[in-house]
Design an enzyme around this catalytic site. Structure first.
Site, short mmCIF file in Angstrom:
data_model
loop_
_atom_site.label_atom_id
_atom_site.label_comp_id
_atom_site.label_asym_id
_atom_site.label_seq_id
_atom_site.Cartn_x
_atom_site.Cartn_y
_atom_site.Cartn_z
N GLU A 145 34.93 46.78 -20.89
CA GLU A 145 36.01 47.70 -21.24
C GLU A 145 36.46 47.55 -22.69
O GLU A 145 37.54 47.98 -23.06
CB GLU A 145 37.18 47.51 -20.28
CG GLU A 145 36.74 47.81 -18.85
CD GLU A 145 37.85 47.68 -17.82
OE1 GLU A 145 38.98 47.33 -18.20
OE2 GLU A 145 37.58 47.95 -16.65
N LYS A 205 42.80 56.27 -9.88
CA LYS A 205 41.40 56.37 -10.33
C LYS A 205 40.77 57.54 -9.60
O LYS A 205 40.66 57.51 -8.37
CB LYS A 205 40.65 55.08 -9.98
CG LYS A 205 41.08 53.86 -10.77
CD LYS A 205 40.41 52.62 -10.24
CE LYS A 205 40.63 51.42 -11.15
NZ LYS A 205 40.12 50.17 -10.53
#
Length: 429
Positions: A204, A338
């Site tokens: 990430e 999400k």
């Protein structure tokens, strides 16, 4: 004008070099919408099913079945539908799949179509996606939750906690918040280098140094914030994603912090967080306990829920049924959103709405396996969610979302709002 004339999917790659689904939806007017589907590394037990092919091709991670399901099953059903009927289209795909967890067609197939339909409709109307999805009231830019030190499943190191993040709550605008976070990110690189640590980045975009403990990660970030010229606790708060389900051992019912050589009970985990919150300006803890440890989550909420945002990711999996259970039991005070955990835009928006009605916050999130698709940036503004979690200001798959938010803020001009600390509206400050 907005009638669907074609739906087409292909297999492409995500940021980890794993296959994912890309979908294009074409309309009568000539407008087209394209969407790419993300994928997670640490996944909740109750998430919607991401269909993978198995076998040797791409080490079993191919998505040709999901692609085929779009092209052979979903496409013929949706041709002739009006792209403006997002709810009807999403509902039709859910019925077409017929399973509770989208295991037949695959959430990666269904989500790709759902997002591409919305984008095609927005393009046909010549509207930015955030305006199409959120209307004229879509004007709040989110506080970024920037993952700058990685541990757990996202890195090969001794740090048990999966993500250590900074939140620039004291900034006046999103642009300033992003600058703050980026300067701290670069400052952290210098701090790590000076201590002889590796400065390679993880999935990430955050650093994954082999630190000796979870606390060393927090101390190092505080040092980086100060060296960048900011005040920890005032201008910048800290956040953690513990991803506790990855630490939980079902056999002994304990949490194994192997990096620290500790084995803790639920109560000891809560005490561990209380200690950290007392020492560091931590404003948010995600998945502090295992997704099935509801008693532990309740204990954590009772002890820290007034002053810390307690985010359910694996706990709620963007699912209204799980969230309703949490609201009823007084567990957590925030939900991580999400899109691929639930699989359609309609269900995603339902979860955000339910959270807000109950006084919970909603944090729009990326996955560790991302793409250049920036839909979640538009969703964050469309829903006035107030917070977005989309990695470090590093790697194009993460920066794509930040750049889209900069464009949106620019476009909104004087209407743009950045609420900073007010985005944590349910904490007793």
């Amino acid at each position: 004008m907005t009638i669907i004339t074609d739906v087409y999917a292909r297999e492409v790659l995500d940021s980890r070099g794993n296959p994912t689904v890309e979908v294009e939806v074409y309309l009568e007017s000539g407008a087209m919408g394209r969407a790419l589907v993300p994928s997670g590394a640490s996944t909740g037990e109750y998430e919607a099913v991401e269909l993978r092919d198995g076998g040797e091709r791409f080490l079993g991670k191919g998505v040709l079945k999901a692609v085929e399901n779009v092209n052979e099953v979903i496409a013929p059903e949706l041709i002739g539908f009006d792209a403006l009927d997002q709810i009807g289209i999403d509902q039709h795909m859910i019925e077409l799949d017929g399973t509770e967890n989208k295991g037949k067609l695959g959430a990666n197939a269904i989500l790709g179509v759902s997002m591409a339909v919305a984008r095609a409709a927005a393009n046909a109307l010549d509207l930015p996606l955030y305006v199409y999805l959120g209307g004229f009231n879509a004007k709040q830019l989110p506080v970024p939750m920037m993952n700058i030190i990685n541990g757990g499943e996202h890195a090969d190191n001794n740090v048990d906690i999966q993500e250590f993040m900074i939140m620039p709550v004291g900034a006046e605008s999103f642009k300033e918040a992003l600058r703050t976070g980026t300067e701290i990110f670069h400052s952290l690189k210098k701090v790590l280098k000076s201590k002889g640590y590796n400065t390679a980045v993880g999935d990430e975009g955050g650093f994954a140094p082999n630190l000796s403990s979870n606390e060393e990660a927090l101390q190092t970030i505080i040092e980086a914030i100060e060296q960048a010229g900011y005040t920890p606790g005032e201008q910048v708060k800290l956040a953690m994603d513990v991803a506790s389900s990855e630490l939980y051992n079902k056999e002994d019912g304990k949490y194994h912090l192997s990096g620290e050589g500790k084995v803790l009970s639920s109560e000891e985990m809560v005490a561990f967080y209380e200690e950290l919150v007392a020492k560091y300006p931590i404003i948010s803890i995600e998945d502090g306990l295992d997704e099935n440890d509801w008693e532990g989550h309740k204990m954590l909420t009772d002890r820290l829920g007034d002053k810390v945002q307690l985010v359910g990711d694996d706990l709620f999996v963007t699912n209204t049924k799980k969230l309703a259970q949490g609201i009823e039991q007084g567990v957590g005070n925030s939900i991580l959103i999400k899109v691929n955990q639930i699989g359609t835009l309609t269900e995603t928006f339902d979860a955000i709405e339910m959270a807000k009605r109950a006084g919970y916050t909603a944090v729009i999130s990326h996955r560790s396996g991302e793409t250049e698709d920036s839909t979640i940036a538009d969703i964050a503004v469309a829903t006035n969610a107030g917070q977005i979690k989309t990695g470090a200001p590093s790697r194009t798959d993460r920066v794509a979302k930040y750049n889209q938010l900069l464009r949106i803020e620019d476009e909104l001009g004087n209407l743009a709002q950045y609420n900073g600390l007010q985005s944590f509206y349910n904490l007793k400050k």
